[in-house]
Design a protein around this motif. Structure first.
Motif, PDB file in Angstrom:
ATOM      1  N   ALA A  67       0.848  -1.200   0.000  1.00 13.57           N
ATOM      2  CA  ALA A  67       0.000   0.000   0.000  1.00 13.57           C
ATOM      3  C   ALA A  67       0.876   1.240   0.000  1.00 13.57           C
ATOM      4  O   ALA A  67       1.905   1.298   0.701  1.00 13.57           O
ATOM      5  CB  ALA A  67      -0.931   0.014   1.206  1.00 13.57           C
ATOM      6  N   ARG A  69       0.066   5.292   0.389  1.00 10.27           N
ATOM      7  CA  ARG A  69      -0.934   6.325   0.663  1.00 10.27           C
ATOM      8  C   ARG A  69      -0.221   7.666   0.849  1.00 10.27           C
ATOM      9  O   ARG A  69       0.415   7.908   1.881  1.00 10.27           O
ATOM     10  CB  ARG A  69      -1.751   5.978   1.904  1.00 10.27           C
ATOM     11  N   ARG A  91      -1.480  -3.208  -3.586  1.00  9.52           N
ATOM     12  CA  ARG A  91      -2.921  -3.429  -3.519  1.00  9.52           C
ATOM     13  C   ARG A  91      -3.703  -2.127  -3.359  1.00  9.52           C
ATOM     14  O   ARG A  91      -4.836  -2.034  -3.807  1.00  9.52           O
ATOM     15  CB  ARG A  91      -3.260  -4.358  -2.340  1.00  9.52           C
ATOM     16  N   VAL A  92      -3.107  -1.156  -2.684  1.00  8.69           N
ATOM     17  CA  VAL A  92      -3.780   0.129  -2.438  1.00  8.69           C
ATOM     18  C   VAL A  92      -2.867   1.256  -2.892  1.00  8.69           C
ATOM     19  O   VAL A  92      -1.705   1.317  -2.475  1.00  8.69           O
ATOM     20  CB  VAL A  92      -4.131   0.315  -0.949  1.00  8.69           C
ATOM     21  N   SER A  94      -3.138   5.447  -3.109  1.00  9.93           N
ATOM     22  CA  SER A  94      -3.885   6.670  -2.846  1.00  9.93           C
ATOM     23  C   SER A  94      -2.980   7.878  -3.046  1.00  9.93           C
ATOM     24  O   SER A  94      -2.040   8.103  -2.272  1.00  9.93           O
ATOM     25  CB  SER A  94      -4.451   6.671  -1.423  1.00  9.93           C
ATOM     26  N   HIS A 116      -7.510  -1.093  -4.737  1.00 10.88           N
ATOM     27  CA  HIS A 116      -8.067   0.228  -4.435  1.00 10.88           C
ATOM     28  C   HIS A 116      -7.205   1.296  -5.104  1.00 10.88           C
ATOM     29  O   HIS A 116      -5.999   1.352  -4.870  1.00 10.88           O
ATOM     30  CB  HIS A 116      -8.103   0.484  -2.930  1.00 10.88           C
ATOM     31  N   TYR A 118      -7.193   5.467  -5.586  1.00 10.94           N
ATOM     32  CA  TYR A 118      -7.781   6.747  -5.204  1.00 10.94           C
ATOM     33  C   TYR A 118      -6.944   7.882  -5.801  1.00 10.94           C
ATOM     34  O   TYR A 118      -5.831   8.160  -5.343  1.00 10.94           O
ATOM     35  CB  TYR A 118      -7.820   6.886  -3.679  1.00 10.94           C
ATOM     36  N   SER A 545     -14.243   6.646   3.182  1.00  2.46           N
ATOM     37  CA  SER A 545     -14.404   5.210   3.003  1.00  2.46           C
ATOM     38  C   SER A 545     -15.669   4.689   3.660  1.00  2.46           C
ATOM     39  O   SER A 545     -15.920   3.494   3.678  1.00  2.46           O
ATOM     40  CB  SER A 545     -13.199   4.484   3.627  1.00  2.46           C
TER      41      SER A 545
END
Length: 633
Positions: A67, A69, A91-92, A94, A116, A118, A545
């Motif tokens: 991830a 972010r 996987r994520v 942002s 995900h 964003y 979220s």
């Protein structure tokens, strides 16, 4: 012994592979940050392990980055190719609320583990990224608040695991594709340039998912039908047939037409002779006294006489079914026929009706609102609207100029303000070239709307009943913004559920009583203040979220966790030295949206507190660096 040795060798190999993978991820992140201009908020120390860097999350074994972010850290410019796409286990991702621009790199297709994504509140542009339909594992996708354009592709259906798709506040155009993803439970395409009908597969989503697309219809919006104001056009000739002018007529048909034409000419000649004889007879009679305007139930200004009655007054249907000017009437002199001949375009479909921009033949431009589901009788309608027309003029209230009532149509007429509404400025496309509404502008708009509402409450003694960003109209000077559509709610049935499109502004008690009050107006005004502060529409399907949470509760949850800075619109964070004023306005807004009506302040007190913020702001001279930053790198 051999088995133990083999296990040890396998373990050592796995450690080496894991270390190599993490080393590749570390190099990819270093390349990304080295090639992406950014502000000083993000500091990745090379002496610190990768999994401890800000915004970086590794798997349980610390072997790969899963991830990344980096919201609101000041990233600027194009996402460099050959960097983030190398994070094979990601996987994520942002990167929201930065200033990233351009298109997505094509090599994002290698992020096969991505779930995900964003990217909202950036300056990204171009058509819908072609790489996204290839990321078939995505479950949440947020591209809202950018400058993407073109059509939304049917290939979105490739994302069969998608549960949330957010494309609002872009420039997407054309029709909506038939998106039939079985598990999709959150969807938003509001404030784009979409047209046509909403597919049946999307019709179960609320109206707030589609609002701001003035040419979109069907589903939770108004049915697709011909607008009331539409210039007539000749019907096209049916396929496979020829027009009348191109057909050859038979001899018998020509004879019939010639005979009928002769008969018509003869009848016209006889009528002209008869009229001439009647005029000669009238000359010999004494003149008849003219009927006074008052005797016909109409005053010299064209408004209904107070002595006329709805039934049995002697006023014919033709007299009653006309455009009636109220108050000062804005100095207009057109009539209903002029209005119906006007060229018109749809401005928007609101909770009480559809608004049209009508340009009359002589050049006058007005806004005509076609009301829907009116429950009031003619007498109630006319009495109420004429009372609204008598509301004293105020700089921050848009006066009602005229109305029309018939069995099938109910119209109200307002002045046209070309600068548009607050919703379009706050939630419009945030791409390059856009002029944002800065903090001073937002504060001035808040004060103007508050003063207008205070006038309605304290001078006119009427609640507004429908406060929302679409009903705040702007002028060149933000302090001259005006409230529109005030006082119309009593014309509609109280048994009708409140419109979904305005539900985000409704006070809790209004959802139960269906009746607007001064205190419910204060609640709606508080939501408007939160909208100005956060840049978020109060009626969007999801915030952050959390599913289905409204704007006041979301703000409360963030402030409760002491993340107050996360509440504010990323555009406002670019203006130095205004944080204290934003927090003060946030406190006022939270007082206005108190759950219990008696806990909310009066609007006059709210205006006084905002005036204090404005006066302190104006008394502090701006520093040299308090200027609008560049929109893009």
């Amino acid at each position: 012994m051999a088995h133990t040795l083999l296990s040890t060798l396998v373990f050592l190999v796995l450690i080496r592979v894991s270390s190599a993978e993490l080393a590749r991820d570390r190099a990819a992140l270093q390349d990304f940050i080295a090639k992406t201009p950014h502000e000083g908020r993000l500091r990745w120390n090379s002496t610190v392990p990768t999994c401890q860097w800000t915004g970086v999350t590794c798997d349980a074994n610390g072997s790969s980055v899963i991830a990344l972010r980096l919201p609101g850290v000041g990233l600027i410019g194009v996402i460099p190719a050959g960097t983030l796409a190398r994070l094979s286990s990601l996987r994520v991702l942002s990167l929201r609320a930065n200033r990233l621009s351009g298109a997505l790199p094509a090599d994002f297709s290698s992020l096969v583990s991505l779930r995900h994504l964003y990217l909202q509140e950036n300056l990204l542009s171009g058509e819908f990224p072609a790489v996204i339909p290839k990321l078939v594992g995505l479950t949440r996708l947020d591209l809202s608040g950018n400058g993407f354009s073109g059509q939304i592709p049917f290939a979105v259906n490739n994302l069969t695991r998608l549960t949330g798709l957010f494309l609002e506040r872009n420039r997407f155009s054309g029709t909506l594709p038939n998106i039939a993803i079985q598990i999709l439970n959150a969807f938003n395409v509001s404030y784009n340039h979409l047209n046509g009908s909403i597919p049946e597969t999307l019709a179960d989503f609320p109206a707030s998912s589609f609002t701001g697309n003035i040419q979109l219809c069907g589903g939770p919006l108004q049915p697709c039908e011909r607008p009331f104001f539409q210039s007539p056009s000749p019907a096209p000739t049916a396929t496979g047939t020829r027009s009348f002018s191109s057909r050859k007529l038979s001899t018998a048909a020509i004879i019939v037409i010639a005979t009928a034409s002769a008969a018509v000419v003869s009848a016209l000649l006889l009528m002209m002779i008869w009229c001439a004889m009647r005029r000669r007879e009238e000359k010999g009679k004494p003149p008849k006294a003219p009927e006074s305007v008052a005797a016909r139930g109409v005053d010299p200004m064209g408004t209904a006489s107070s002595s006329s009655k709805e039934m049995g007054s002697g006023v014919g249907e033709a007299d009653r079914n006309r455009l009636v000017f109220v108050g000062e009437g804005g100095g207009y002199s057109f009539d209903l026929e002029d209005l119906l001949r006007a060229s018109a375009e749809v401005l928007g479909k609101g909770s009480v009706g559809t608004s049209y921009k009508a340009v009359l033949e002589e050049g006058t431009t007005v806004v005509v609102k076609r009301l829907k589901d009116v429950a009031a009788s003619r007498r109630e309608f006319e009495g109420h609207v004429e009372a609204l027309g008598r509301v004293a003029v105020h700089a921050n209230v848009l006066p009602l100029r005229a109305y029309y009532y018939s069995k099938d149509e109910k119209l109200v007429v307002y002045d046209h303000l070309p600068a548009g509404c607050l919703a379009g400025v706050i939630h419009g496309t945030r791409g390059s070239g856009r002029t944002p509404l800065d903090w001073d502008g937002r504060l001035q708009v808040a004060l103007a709307a508050g003063r207008g509402l205070s006038h309605l409450h304290n001078s006119a003694k009427i609640p507004h009943g429908n406060i929302k960003a679409n009903n705040i109209l702007l002028r060149d000077n933000p302090s001259s913004a005006v409230l529109s559509d005030f006082g119309l709610t009593p014309l509609f049935s109280s048994a009708t559920p409140p419109p979904t499109r305005a539900a985000g502004y409704r006070a809790p008690e209004v959802i139960e009583t269906r009746r607007a009050t001064f205190k419910s107006d204060v609640y709606s005004y508080g939501v408007l203040l939160l909208e100005l502060l956060t840049g978020r529409a109060p009626n969007q399907t999801t915030i952050g979220s959390e599913e289905g949470i409204d704007l006041p509760r979301w703000v409360q949850s963030v402030v409760r966790e002491e993340w107050t800075a996360e509440v504010f619109d990323a555009e406002l964070m670019r203006y130095p030295g205004v944080e204290e004023e934003m927090v003060q306005l946030l406190q006022i807004a939270m007082a206005c949206v108190a759950t219990m009506p008696e806990s909310r302040p009066e609007i006059g007190e709210v205006v006084r507190m905002i005036e204090e913020i404005v006066s302190r702001s104006e008394s502090t001279p701006p520093s040299d660096d308090q200027r609008l930053p560049e929109e893009s790198a």
